[in-house]
Design a protein around this motif. Structure first.
Motif, PDB file in Angstrom:
ATOM      1  N   CYS A 150       0.863  -1.210   0.000  1.00 14.76           N
ATOM      2  CA  CYS A 150       0.000   0.000   0.000  1.00 14.76           C
ATOM      3  C   CYS A 150       0.883   1.238   0.000  1.00 14.76           C
ATOM      4  N   MET A 151       2.211   1.094   0.107  1.00 12.53           N
ATOM      5  CA  MET A 151       3.195   2.197   0.012  1.00 12.53           C
ATOM      6  C   MET A 151       3.043   3.208   1.156  1.00 12.53           C
ATOM      7  N   LEU A 152       2.254   2.884   2.185  1.00 12.46           N
ATOM      8  CA  LEU A 152       2.076   3.875   3.264  1.00 12.46           C
ATOM      9  C   LEU A 152       3.392   4.098   4.002  1.00 12.46           C
ATOM     10  N   CYS A 153       4.101   2.962   4.256  1.00 12.48           N
ATOM     11  CA  CYS A 153       5.344   3.137   5.054  1.00 12.48           C
ATOM     12  C   CYS A 153       6.327   3.989   4.272  1.00 12.48           C
ATOM     13  N   SER A 154       6.435   3.725   2.988  1.00 11.32           N
ATOM     14  CA  SER A 154       7.428   4.458   2.205  1.00 11.32           C
ATOM     15  C   SER A 154       7.054   5.936   2.136  1.00 11.32           C
ATOM     16  N   ARG A 155       5.735   6.210   2.144  1.00  8.28           N
ATOM     17  CA  ARG A 155       5.316   7.627   2.061  1.00  8.28           C
ATOM     18  C   ARG A 155       5.545   8.331   3.383  1.00  8.28           C
ATOM     19  N   GLU A 156       5.271   7.603   4.497  1.00  6.67           N
ATOM     20  CA  GLU A 156       5.302   8.303   5.787  1.00  6.67           C
ATOM     21  C   GLU A 156       6.730   8.471   6.311  1.00  6.67           C
ATOM     22  N   CYS A 157       7.693   7.686   5.698  1.00 12.70           N
ATOM     23  CA  CYS A 157       9.038   7.703   6.299  1.00 12.70           C
ATOM     24  C   CYS A 157       9.660   9.090   6.163  1.00 12.70           C
ATOM     25  N   PRO A 158      10.068   9.711   7.283  1.00 14.21           N
ATOM     26  CA  PRO A 158      10.653  11.057   7.193  1.00 14.21           C
ATOM     27  C   PRO A 158      12.002  11.053   6.479  1.00 14.21           C
ATOM     28  N   GLU A 186       4.331   1.794  12.866  1.00 17.44           N
ATOM     29  CA  GLU A 186       3.083   2.314  13.452  1.00 17.44           C
ATOM     30  C   GLU A 186       2.011   2.433  12.369  1.00 17.44           C
ATOM     31  N   VAL A 187       2.463   2.850  11.163  1.00 17.30           N
ATOM     32  CA  VAL A 187       1.470   3.251  10.162  1.00 17.30           C
ATOM     33  C   VAL A 187       1.022   2.058   9.313  1.00 17.30           C
ATOM     34  N   CYS A 188       1.779   0.920   9.382  1.00 14.29           N
ATOM     35  CA  CYS A 188       1.461  -0.202   8.475  1.00 14.29           C
ATOM     36  C   CYS A 188       0.122  -0.830   8.863  1.00 14.29           C
ATOM     37  N   PRO A 189      -0.879  -0.781   7.982  1.00 15.35           N
ATOM     38  CA  PRO A 189      -2.215  -1.286   8.358  1.00 15.35           C
ATOM     39  C   PRO A 189      -2.264  -2.815   8.369  1.00 15.35           C
ATOM     40  N   PHE A 190      -1.235  -3.482   7.785  1.00 10.89           N
ATOM     41  CA  PHE A 190      -1.375  -4.953   7.645  1.00 10.89           C
ATOM     42  C   PHE A 190      -0.382  -5.683   8.538  1.00 10.89           C
ATOM     43  N   ASP A 191       0.198  -4.998   9.561  1.00  8.53           N
ATOM     44  CA  ASP A 191       1.143  -5.670  10.463  1.00  8.53           C
ATOM     45  C   ASP A 191       2.228  -6.398   9.692  1.00  8.53           C
ATOM     46  N   ALA A 192       2.763  -5.775   8.656  1.00 11.01           N
ATOM     47  CA  ALA A 192       3.839  -6.458   7.900  1.00 11.01           C
ATOM     48  C   ALA A 192       5.192  -6.086   8.479  1.00 11.01           C
ATOM     49  N   LEU A 193       5.268  -4.921   9.162  1.00 13.77           N
ATOM     50  CA  LEU A 193       6.573  -4.479   9.683  1.00 13.77           C
ATOM     51  C   LEU A 193       6.556  -4.640  11.195  1.00 13.77           C
ATOM     52  N   SER A 205      -4.820 -11.197  17.150  1.00 12.63           N
ATOM     53  CA  SER A 205      -5.988 -10.699  16.407  1.00 12.63           C
ATOM     54  C   SER A 205      -6.367 -11.744  15.355  1.00 12.63           C
ATOM     55  N   GLU A 206      -7.640 -11.789  15.017  1.00 18.76           N
ATOM     56  CA  GLU A 206      -8.170 -12.830  14.116  1.00 18.76           C
ATOM     57  C   GLU A 206      -7.450 -12.730  12.783  1.00 18.76           C
ATOM     58  N   ARG A 207      -7.330 -11.498  12.231  1.00 20.83           N
ATOM     59  CA  ARG A 207      -6.719 -11.367  10.881  1.00 20.83           C
ATOM     60  C   ARG A 207      -5.280 -11.839  10.940  1.00 20.83           C
ATOM     61  N   MET A 208      -4.598 -11.475  12.046  1.00 20.21           N
ATOM     62  CA  MET A 208      -3.185 -11.884  12.183  1.00 20.21           C
ATOM     63  C   MET A 208      -3.102 -13.411  12.202  1.00 20.21           C
ATOM     64  N   ALA A 209      -3.949 -14.008  13.016  1.00 26.33           N
ATOM     65  CA  ALA A 209      -3.876 -15.473  13.169  1.00 26.33           C
ATOM     66  C   ALA A 209      -4.116 -16.103  11.801  1.00 26.33           C
ATOM     67  N   ARG A 210      -5.110 -15.535  11.045  1.00 26.26           N
ATOM     68  CA  ARG A 210      -5.402 -16.184   9.744  1.00 26.26           C
ATOM     69  C   ARG A 210      -4.170 -16.085   8.855  1.00 26.26           C
ATOM     70  N   ALA A 211      -3.539 -14.938   8.873  1.00 26.45           N
ATOM     71  CA  ALA A 211      -2.379 -14.784   7.975  1.00 26.45           C
ATOM     72  C   ALA A 211      -1.312 -15.802   8.354  1.00 26.45           C
ATOM     73  N   LYS A 212      -1.067 -15.897   9.633  1.00 28.53           N
ATOM     74  CA  LYS A 212       0.035 -16.806  10.038  1.00 28.53           C
ATOM     75  C   LYS A 212      -0.366 -18.250   9.736  1.00 28.53           C
ATOM     76  N   ALA A 213      -1.602 -18.558  10.017  1.00 26.50           N
ATOM     77  CA  ALA A 213      -2.035 -19.955   9.765  1.00 26.50           C
ATOM     78  C   ALA A 213      -1.858 -20.254   8.277  1.00 26.50           C
ATOM     79  N   LYS A 214      -2.158 -19.261   7.449  1.00 33.39           N
ATOM     80  CA  LYS A 214      -2.026 -19.483   5.990  1.00 33.39           C
ATOM     81  C   LYS A 214      -0.585 -19.856   5.684  1.00 33.39           C
ATOM     82  N   ALA A 215       0.318 -19.068   6.265  1.00 27.84           N
ATOM     83  CA  ALA A 215       1.748 -19.307   5.979  1.00 27.84           C
ATOM     84  C   ALA A 215       2.115 -20.698   6.477  1.00 27.84           C
TER      85      ALA A 215
END
Lengths: 188, 368, 404, 347, 393
Positions: free
Chosen positions: C56-64, C110-117, C292-302
């Motif tokens: 989503c490029m949010l991290c790259s945009r927000e990085c000072p 902080e800004v990553c909406p998908f807990d990737a970082l 969190s449910e979304r987190m668990a699903r992602a990890k379970a997928k992996a």
């Protein structure tokens, strides 16, 4: 020193000499900004890098052989760093401590900050962090000591540019040289 | 050549252990010089290590650990590194004076080691004027410091050198006065004689055998402070470690020359402690009035077997290290005195006290 | 204002303080041997879990400091079911963070909406050249192994939003199961006489347990034998029972038909994973931990994808004849081959990111000596041994997880 | 703590203070406001020194602590100077604000060093940052903060930060479109967007692309030259390139709608840039007097086109390599399209 | 290749940093001398790059001109290119010994402009961390002033305490020096479990260790001999220069914005401001040491006032301060830190002026150094506590 850089030393002698240089790094802290506080923390009782033979009581650049540049190097300060690096006698090592010293860090776009100490003096070890933990400096020192133990003084001095670097009054410092650009948005 | 060596070895072990009684003069000269130089290079290394470790522990940290087992080879590593450093001579410096200064500062320290007794019979020379010789030679090292300060053509070194000169001369006087008081008490100037005198010295009017430190506690204090100022050790290190003087007269020195100045400082520390041990703490005597095992001679101090000698040397080194500990303790605990306070303390406090002490001992000597 | 004390006293007190410290234990931490115990929130290095990254490029945009470089391209994914709509998906080509420029402010995490970082407390990555500090996607992925679980919050704090509804959802699920369990229990009791005489007493206790779900008898006794307090034993037993229950249901489903999506499996396969399935068991375990449910699903997928690959690798290894020493079938043996060819022979087994391993500080002694023998420097050997140890831990946990 | 309570009753309320100032200095006091809990008094430049003197000496006011003095860039009307004074005895704070005479090129503001000693360095710093001259100051030179031979006044709005222009913003690099046979469909790279003063950022980005474009012409011989070094982006020559003119017609429309003057001007500027990019000549007020003018406008567009195509090839090559690789090593065929996990194995 | 051993230095003169060191101009006695005081102090640089030009005749200093700007990084220009979240990350790098208090100022200023209601728990936690930050700052200066006078040990004890506090703060914020924990509208995340227990234990431990500093430094006769009556600063001159913080309190003026303009919840607890008598170096050091005990008392009060509840409020997608300007002042460890925040409604501030305590305190040095002996110059310079990053911004 005169002999050291002319002839390749025999193996055992080179080992002892490297060991001597490794465990007696008289350190001159070029403390500029916040990283200087972490450097002092590394020299005080909790982390105490005197254990590794790094003695912080070198008062002047003459007696030092490890220069730790910790903090933001500004254009106004750059000539002083250049001159103090020249003051140090030859087998000398430089640790760039913290993002500001590595390449400008949080002040990458400031008009008065030199983007990284390696534009002014050759750097041996880069320690990342802003500010890096004192243990990170110890890790950097251990890395430097590994390098010293394995290096040969002859190559190191031969590699070093020996023509005296004089800073002419008119030649302005590359104050606003833009940083070495990583490939930015495009594919490398 | 081999039987000469054999003789030396044999004589060394056979009848008496003292290195002074050798048949051929040439051999004894070589052995004595080797003895003095050996001590001069080994003991300061131990002293320096002790300083690192004690200062560390007092500052709640550990001190050198990695270099050698328990960090013992730290100063050896320093020495090896300083050999490899580039030897820089500033262009505007006066080359020969600049090169000679460390030597002039270092050699007096070595010479004094010749006259210091480290154990029963374990001394290079038993000069009749041992004390006088020691004090005279030690004031020569001031010259080395002044030469260093002036020759480096660096304004800071100049100021540092001048301050060091002023301070050393100011503290030379109380040092000598305190030493003279001991000579008066002992009646002889020979260091070995003084140790001998202390072995049989009785407190005037009583029957207790006691060292000179008890009746002359004032003299001991003055000598201790004056010795520290002589070596410009903190809290008297105004000429060296000061914010605006960078490193005082040693600012311009690098490599082996700087190492020689460092060795002067550590050697001087050992030297002054040894002098104090001999003058006030009864040399190699274990306890006042207690003869060393296996030794006869006056006061049970001389021509003892091998065990007696080793024990004597051990005791002397132990006392030296105790005094070095005291110096390090003062360095850790106190800030630095200001320049004028330093001078005022020497002239207005130490010199009168030393004179008073001399007078007291003189009177006591005459009356009892 | 000078404190008026007699002249000598001040000097003596100074000596007293210093001598006091001489006899105290020094406050030094012997760094290379003693590792610092870093709090979980320490900002050491940024780790990337690129499964979660949707570019989503949010991290790259927000990085000072403009120090996050991302290259990616869009790909269309065939519809999961016929007649479904083809989705487009962003595929990450390059995700690099320039740690020489980074100011460790944590805005990207902080800004990553998908807990990737994620923040990892590792700090030992000093380099001899500056371009070594430009960590590419692979290196950031490796840091993922050293990310500690987030610390529990202070008592007075409001529990984090996601955890709140995840816990609520789990309670609802448990009650539903317990109710269903109740009737099957009642039917079995009349039909079968009590099977094993031994647990007469606990059987009654089991009945008395309120409807909060049965407890797994065997783990319960074992814990009591170990001397655990009754309350802990019961709660652990309950969790074990729930897990067994799920195992049993999943096994029936697989045996039964397998093609239509089993009821418990959460809603239609998530588009993001081509393989479509998620690993049920890791999913529950994470939910139990309050993730969190979304987190668990992602990890379970992996985890699921990894298991698939592990299965495939075993078939390939068994099929491909003996590999190196003895060719033991279980992946355990494969693990301890010489590290180089193990990586080449099978896809990276080490990417078991979801199971968090405490004590990341230990190092795997045997790889450590091996590397030292090869002449590697002690520091590199230690860091590689640490990674190897973490990998081994994960495999071990996955084994007994699968086995029980 | 007790004297703090006693202090409250002697303190003057902002209205009383303004009334006192007004009757002493008459029309020099222009206006006052207390929004955001900050009591600000606008003073005419002529009465600046007198107001400060009065605040210090008047027994009722007794502003003895000199808090701070700063400059503010007020766009085209020149620069403001704000002095913040605080009274330890009454606990009040007042911010005197005035507009310097001499507009943008020679701003002048009388010095307060004879009233407060603390003003000395503050005024030197304001001079160093804004170029505001303070007659009556003992010594403004040498520059207090920046390097001695530093050209330009850093805090002025038309002084651009060289690195932000030279380095392309990584945040702009959106995922690229792939058409059916896998090559990248190019689209206009979004310009600016990095946080910064809104109108200036667009102009700056525009300038950077122009600079890059002109460099592209010089680098004929060079290969890909992907990270076009923004050579010579000294601060000085940027100052000459004036901010683009306003698009008069949108400007009047917004003012008519009652928008604040500043927002209207910024929107008008943005509108002008959009018009110029569309290459539709200069219908709006601002002619093409900006920088190197519109004549080589089309060639810049072509250049950008070429650069985008070359990026596309690079990405396609990368995609093919990956496809080839994934084909070899894992024989199991049911993996289907290269999933994200294979991705990370290669990286 | 020239023989390295006797390679002569080429540049004229031999003093390290040639134009930085003493240059005697004029005949005979020292007419003017340019003395560099920071590079090469006894211990790693505690002042940073601060240069002072002393005009001396003989031993007495006649004039002093500090030359600053060596650490000028252009924060105010960078702030105009960063939105409020990014400013929070940059602003704590200026007074690097009080990172948390710097962030606090900006957050309060933006909250005041957006009239945002910050939950109580967040305000109390902010106060708790600000006070811990104050103790960190003062411990550092106790160590560095003692080194200026030659005593090495207080620095080691001070840093042992600092390490414990930094570990505590790191468990909550993740950073040791730069915390980036504040956020517009509260804090980023709540405290971890067990933080308050550790905080109470640590405050008791440090309260037990403070007497060590009294014995080792304050009570030491040599220290008193070198600092009592050295460099007195009269109150009216201090106020006119804008000096605040311990340097002002030493002159007897209890001006502390936690008392006069209570922000956060300082109004609900009693804050005691230790005050000196004649503003000399000894009083400045005494105020510093006493403020540590004062902060410990405040921390203990906060421990039993801390309510439960949320820590931050819902933020709009883009934090934009409305048009207008405000000036907000908070009590930083070294003095009063003022923020002039002027916004034009965009997501980045139009002008953010940072009125730092060290910039004004250092202006007092030329006044203090007139007519002082050269050896005393160090004692006076060390006693005006400043951080170079704070001066140059």
């Amino acid at each position: 020193m005169g002999v050291m850089d002319q002839v390749e030393l025999p193996k055992p002698v080179k080992y002892v000499f490297n060991w001597g240089r490794k465990y007696s790094l008289w350190c001159f802290n070029f403390g500029l900004a916040c990283c200087a506080i972490e450097f002092i923390a590394a020299s005080t009782s909790r982390h105490d890098f005197i254990r590794h033979g790094v003695i912080p009581f070198a008062h002047g650049p003459r007696q030092a052989d490890l220069l730790v540049v910790s903090g933001t190097l500004t254009d106004k300060m750059a000539p002083a760093v250049k001159r103090l690096y020249e003051e140090m006698p030859e087998p000398k090592y430089v640790i760039s401590f913290g993002s500001c010293a590595n390449c400008g860090g949080p002040y990458w776009d400031s008009y008065s900050v030199t983007k990284g100490v390696d534009q002014i003096i050759p750097v041996d070890v880069y320690v990342p962090g802003c500010p890096p933990r004192p243990e990170a400096l110890l890790d950097g020192i251990i890395a430097l000591q590994d390098m010293i133990q394995k290096e040969s003084l002859k190559e190191r001095i031969a590699g070093r540019r020996l023509d005296p670097i004089t800073l002419g009054a008119d030649e302005p410092l590359p104050s606003d040289s833009s940083p070495a650009l990583p490939s930015g948005g495009r594919a490398p | 050549m081999s039987e000469v060596l054999w003789n030396t070895a044999a004589s060394f072990t056979a009848q008496s252990t003292s290195i002074t009684t050798f048949d051929s003069f040439a051999v004894s000269v070589v052995v004595k010089i080797a003895f003095a130089l050996g001590l001069f290079f080994v003991v300061p290394i131990v002293g320096g290590y002790l300083e690192h470790k004690v200062m560390g522990r007092m500052q709640a940290r550990r001190g050198p650990v990695e270099a050698g087992p328990f960090g013992t080879l730290q100063l050896v590593a320093d020495g090896i590194k300083f050999i490899q450093k580039e030897d820089v001579i500033p262009r505007a410096a006066d080359r020969w004076v600049f090169a000679a200064a460390p030597g002039v500062a270092l050699v007096p320290g070595m010479l004094i080691f010749l006259v210091l007794p480290f154990g029963p019979g374990v001394f290079a020379l038993d000069l009749e004027l041992g004390l006088f010789y020691a004090l005279a030679i030690s004031s020569v090292s001031v010259l080395g410091i002044l030469m260093g300060g002036w020759a480096s053509a660096n304004k800071f070194s100049l100021i540092g050198g001048l301050r060091a000169g002023g301070q050393l001369i100011a503290y030379e006087l109380p040092l000598i006065l305190a030493a003279i008081t001991v000579a008066v008490q002992a009646g002889t100037l020979s260091l070995v004689g003084i140790v001998e005198a202390q072995a049989t010295f009785m407190l005037p009017g009583t029957e207790i055998n006691v060292w000179y430190v008890f009746p002359q506690i004032l003299g001991f204090g003055i000598f201790f402070l004056a010795a520290m100022a002589e070596l410009s050790r903190p809290p008297f290190d105004m000429p060296i470690a000061d914010s605006e003087l960078v490193f005082g007269y040693m600012t311009e020195y690098t490599g082996i020359k700087f190492a020689m100045f460092l060795l002067t400082e550590y050697g001087g520390m050992i030297l002054m402690s040894a002098l104090m041990v001999v003058l006030y703490l009864g040399g190699w005597q274990l306890l006042p009035g207690v003869p060393l095992p296996g030794c006869e001679g006056t006061g049970g101090l001389f021509d003892c077997g091998v065990t007696g000698t080793l024990l004597g040397v051990g005791i002397t080194l132990g006392k030296i290290m105790a005094l070095v500990f005291l110096m390090v303790w003062a360095r850790v605990a106190y800030p630095r005195l200001r320049e004028d306070q330093l001078q005022r303390f020497a002239w207005l406090v130490l010199v009168p006290l030393a004179l008073l002490n001399l007078a007291l001992v003189g009177v006591a000597k005459v009356v009892f | 204002m000078a404190t008026t004390s007699p002249p000598g006293v001040g000097l003596m007190k100074g000596l007293a303080v210093t001598i006091k410290h001489l006899f105290r234990y020094p406050a030094t931490q012997m760094y290379p041997k003693e590792r610092p115990d870093l709090p979980p929130r320490t900002r050491g290095v940024i780790a990337l879990m690129d499964e979660n990254c949707t570019v989503c490029m949010l991290c790259s945009r927000e990085c000072p400091d403009w120090c996050i470089y991302i290259d990616s391209h869009k790909e269309t994914v065939p519809p999961a079911k016929e007649g479904g709509r083809a989705r487009t998906r962003n595929v990450l080509d390059r995700f690099a963070i320039d740690f020489s420029l980074c100011m460790y402010c944590g805005i990207c995490v902080e800004v990553c909406p998908f807990d990737a970082l994620w923040w990892s407390p590792e700090f030992e990555y000093a380099e001899y050249e500056i371009d070594g500090l430009l960590h590419e996607m692979g290196k950031l992925r490796e840091w993922m192994d050293t990310v500690p679980p987030p610390p529990p919050l202070d008592a007075g704090a409001v529990p984090p939003a996601e955890a709140a509804d995840a816990i609520a959802k789990k309670e609802k699920e448990l009650e539903a199961e317990a109710a269903k369990q109740q009737e099957t229990e009642a039917k079995e009791q009349e039909a079968a006489a009590p099977a094993d005489g031994g647990d007469g007493k606990p059987k009654k206790a089991e009945v008395k347990v309120e409807g909060a779900g049965e407890i797994d008898q065997e783990t319960y006794d074992q814990l009591i034998a170990e001397g655990k307090s009754e309350r802990i034993a019961r709660s652990k037993a309950k969790a074990a029972w729930v897990r067994k229950e799920k195992e049993r249901l999943a096994a029936e489903q697989e045996a039964g038909g397998g093609d239509d999506a089993p009821a418990e499996k959460p809603k239609a396969a998530d588009v993001h994973v081509e393989a479509g399935e998620i690993d049920q068991e890791t999913y529950d375990q994470l939910i139990a931990e309050g993730k969190s449910e979304r987190m668990a699903r992602a990890k379970a997928k992996a985890a699921y994808v990894r298991k698939q690959k592990a299965k495939l690798a075993e078939e390939a290894a068994a099929g491909g004849g003996d590999d190196g020493d003895g060719g033991a079938a279980s992946s355990e043996a494969a693990g301890d081959e010489a590290p180089e060819d193990a990586e080449a022979a099978e896809p990276k087994q080490g990417k078991l990111a979801d199971v968090h391993v405490e004590g990341a500080g230990e190092i795997d002694q045997e790889t450590f000596d091996q590397l030292i023998a090869e002449g590697k420097s002690e520091r590199i050997a230690r860091s590689k041994a640490k990674a190897a140890w973490v990998r081994k831990q994960k495999q071990a946990q996955l084994e007994e997880g699968g086995g029980s | 703590m007790t004297d703090v309570l006693a202090r409250q009753d002697r303190a003057l309320t902002p209205e009383e203070t303004e009334a006192l100032l007004r009757d002493r200095l008459g029309d020099q006091i222009l206006s006052s406001s207390t929004d955001f809990a900050t009591f600000t008094v606008w003073v005419a430049p002529g009465g600046w020194h007198a107001a400060a003197q009065l605040c210090r000496d008047e027994s009722l006011l007794a502003y003895d602590l000199f808090d701070c003095l700063l400059g503010v860039d007020a766009r085209d009307d020149g620069f403001d100077v704000v002095a913040v004074l605080y009274s330890t005895s009454t606990g009040n704070r007042i911010c005197l604000r005035t507009r310097c005479e001499g507009g943008r090129d020679a701003p002048v503001c009388p010095s307060l060093t004879d009233v407060y000693r603390g003003a000395d360095w503050m005024e030197r710093e304001t001079y160093d940052m804004f170029g505001i001259d303070f007659p009556g100051h003992p010594g403004l030179e040498p520059r207090i903060l920046t390097v001695e031979n530093f050209e330009g006044w850093p805090l002025r709005k038309d002084f651009h930060l060289a690195s932000r222009v030279a380095k392309p913003w990584p945040g702009v690099n959106e995922p690229a479109e792939l058409d059916d046979e896998g090559n990248v469909i190019e689209r206009e790279p979004e310009v600016g967007g990095a946080p910064g003063p809104y109108d200036l950022d667009k102009a700056m980005a525009e300038q950077a692309r122009a600079v890059n474009a002109s460099e592209e012409d010089q680098e004929e011989g060079e290969g890909t030259g992907d990270d076009a070094q923004a050579s010579g982006s000294e601060q000085q020559d940027e100052d000459e390139a004036p901010a683009p003119e306003l698009d008069q017609e949108t400007y009047d429309k917004l003012i008519a709608e009652g928008k604040s003057e500043r927002i209207a001007r910024s929107k008008a500027k943005a509108a002008l840039i959009k018009k110029q990019r569309a290459g539709g000549g200069d219908t709006g007020g601002g002619g093409s007097d900006e920088g190197d003018g519109g004549d080589d406008q089309p060639s810049a567009a072509e250049k950008a086109e070429a650069r985008r195509k070359e990026q596309a090839e690079a990405r396609r090559k990368k995609a093919e390599e990956r496809a080839a690789e994934t084909g070899q090593d894992d024989d199991a065929s049911d993996e289907g399209a290269p999933g994200a996990d294979d991705e990370e194995e290669q990286a | 290749m020239s023989d390295l051993s006797t390679r002569e230095r080429v540049h004229p003169g031999s003093a390290p940093g040639e134009d930085f060191h003493l240059e005697i101009v004029g005949d005979g006695d020292f007419q003017t001398a340019d003395m560099k005081l920071s590079i090469g102090p006894a211990h790693p640089a505690t002042h940073g790059v601060f240069r002072i030009v002393l005009e001396m005749d003989g031993e007495r200093v006649t004039g002093a001109r500090p030359v600053i700007g060596y650490m000028h990084r252009g924060f105010e220009k960078l702030a105009e290119h960063r939105d409020y979240r990014q400013i929070k990350a940059l602003v704590n790098r200026h007074d690097w010994l009080s990172g948390f208090s710097n962030e606090l100022g900006v957050a309060l200023a933006v909250e005041r402009m957006m009239e945002m209601e910050v939950p109580d728990r967040a305000q109390w936690i902010r106060m708790l961390l600000a006070e811990w930050n104050r103790i960190l700052n003062h411990l550092m200066f106790i160590g560095s002033y003692a080194i200026e006078l030659g005593a090495i040990t207080p620095m080691f004890y001070a840093f042992r305490e600092r390490e414990d506090i930094q570990h505590l703060l790191e468990s909550a914020t993740g950073g040791r020096l730069h915390f980036t924990y504040n956020q517009v509208g509260g804090l980023k995340i709540d405290l971890p479990k067990g933080f308050l227990r550790q905080s109470t234990e640590l405050s008791a431990l440090i309260r037990k260790r403070v007497p060590d500093y009294h014995d080792l430094v304050l009570g030491n006769d040599i220290f008193q001999a070198r600092t009592v009556g050295v460099g007195p600063l009269p109150p009216e001159v201090a106020l006119s220069l804008g000096v605040t913080g311990p340097t002002l309190h030493a002159t007897g003026v209890p001006e502390d914005s936690r008392v006069t303009e209570p922000y956060l919840k300082y109004g609900e607890i009693d804050v005691d401001v230790p005050v000196g008598e004649n503003g000399d170096s000894f009083d400045r050091f005494y105020c510093l040491l006493a403020r540590i005990s004062a902060s410990l008392d405040i921390i203990d009060q906060i421990h039993d006032h801390l309510p439960a509840g949320p820590v931050n409020t819902k933020l709009p997608k883009m934090v934009k301060a409305p048009e207008g300007a405000t000036y907000l002042r908070t009590e930083n460890p070294l003095g009063q830190l003022g923020y002039w925040l002027e916004s034009d409604g965009g997501r980045t501030p139009w002008r953010l002026k940072m009125r730092t305590p060290s910039f004004s305190n250092v202006q007092a040095i030329p006044y203090l150094l007139e007519g002082v002996l050269v050896p005393d110059a160090i004692a006076v310079l060390g006693s005006v506590f400043f951080v170079v990053g704070d001066i140059d911004r």
